[in-house]
Design an enzyme around this catalytic site. Structure first.
Site, short mmCIF file in Angstrom:
data_model
loop_
_atom_site.label_atom_id
_atom_site.label_comp_id
_atom_site.label_asym_id
_atom_site.label_seq_id
_atom_site.Cartn_x
_atom_site.Cartn_y
_atom_site.Cartn_z
N CYS A 10 47.69 -8.62 -6.93
CA CYS A 10 46.16 -9.26 -6.66
C CYS A 10 45.27 -8.42 -7.73
O CYS A 10 46.06 -8.68 -9.05
CB CYS A 10 46.51 -7.51 -5.75
SG CYS A 10 46.96 -5.54 -6.31
N ASN A 13 45.73 -3.84 -9.08
CA ASN A 13 47.44 -3.47 -9.22
C ASN A 13 47.33 -1.52 -8.46
O ASN A 13 47.74 -0.98 -9.29
CB ASN A 13 48.46 -4.25 -10.72
CG ASN A 13 49.54 -3.17 -9.96
OD1 ASN A 13 50.21 -3.33 -11.27
ND2 ASN A 13 50.61 -3.32 -9.05
N CYS A 15 45.43 -0.68 -5.17
CA CYS A 15 45.75 -0.82 -4.11
C CYS A 15 46.98 -2.14 -2.92
O CYS A 15 47.46 -1.27 -2.78
CB CYS A 15 43.80 -1.25 -3.17
SG CYS A 15 42.58 0.13 -4.22
P1 4NP Z 1 43.56 -4.08 -5.68
O1 4NP Z 1 41.70 -3.53 -5.77
O2 4NP Z 1 43.42 -5.69 -6.14
O3 4NP Z 1 44.30 -4.35 -4.09
O4 4NP Z 1 44.16 -3.69 -6.54
C1 4NP Z 1 41.45 -3.41 -6.17
C2 4NP Z 1 41.16 -2.26 -7.39
C3 4NP Z 1 40.25 -2.61 -8.17
C4 4NP Z 1 39.40 -3.15 -7.74
C5 4NP Z 1 39.20 -4.49 -7.47
C6 4NP Z 1 40.06 -4.35 -6.23
N1 4NP Z 1 38.43 -3.13 -8.95
O5 4NP Z 1 36.87 -3.89 -8.95
O6 4NP Z 1 38.26 -1.87 -10.40
#
Ligand code: 4NP
Length: 159
Positions: A10, A13, A15
């Site tokens: 994702c 990394n 969520c």
């Molecule tokens: P993930 O979610 O891609 O599912 O881990 C996110 C975690 C952090 C961020 C965006 C999405 N961020 O912008 O920091």
């Protein structure tokens, strides 16, 4: 016998892909296939490298019995695109980013999207929950539980 190696990816990394890792690992262990399938996760950014999963994601996952243990790391194309049999993106932007990184290499053919393994999902990606509320984290887990079931059925035909 060789293990099937699966990498969930994702953006951060913290969520979706660590949750996919935990949900899928639980299913694989329950089916007694832990020695046949290797599972890891990574992000397309290093914004959260070295951090555990987002506390909100951990809380929602814990309520369903999933313990998120992975520590965020960025995708390393040189290593990961060689090592993994399937590189599974959570959303359409992740797909595009991975396809760009893998362009011109055999790894492009090993990139998949998580929702492709979910025949009943009313979504064509696992939406990013980071800037939203509780319902976004629950939706992530709902979609992952369904898609991981489909992924396991797909893999069972190959191992
Ligand atoms: P993930 O979610 O891609 O599912 O881990 C996110 C975690 C952090 C961020 C965006 C999405 N961020 O912008 O920091």
């Amino acid at each position: 016998m060789d293990k099937k190696k699966i990498l969930f990816v994702c953006l951060g990394n913290i969520c979706r892909s660590p949750s996919a890792e935990a949900v899928f690992r639980g299913m694989v262990e329950k089916e007694g296939l832990a020695d046949r399938i290797e599972i890891d996760s990574a992000g397309l950014t290093d914004y959260h490298a070295g951090e555990p999963a987002d506390e909100r994601m951990q809380k929602h996952a814990q309520k369903r019995g999933y313990h998120l243990t992975s520590i965020s790391r960025p995708v390393d194309p040189d290593v990961d695109f060689e090592r993994y049999d399937m590189i599974i993106a959570m959303d359409n932007q992740n797909m595009r980013d991975l396809e760009r990184l893998a362009e011109g290499t055999p790894a492009v053919n090993r990139i998949f999207k998580m929702t492709d393994f979910c025949s009943e999902c009313p979504y064509d990606e696992v939406p990013d929950p980071y800037y939203g509320g509780d319902e976004g984290f629950e939706l992530v887990l709902d979609l992952l539980e369904q898609a991981c079931g489909g992924l396991l059925n797909f893999l069972k035909e190959q191992i």
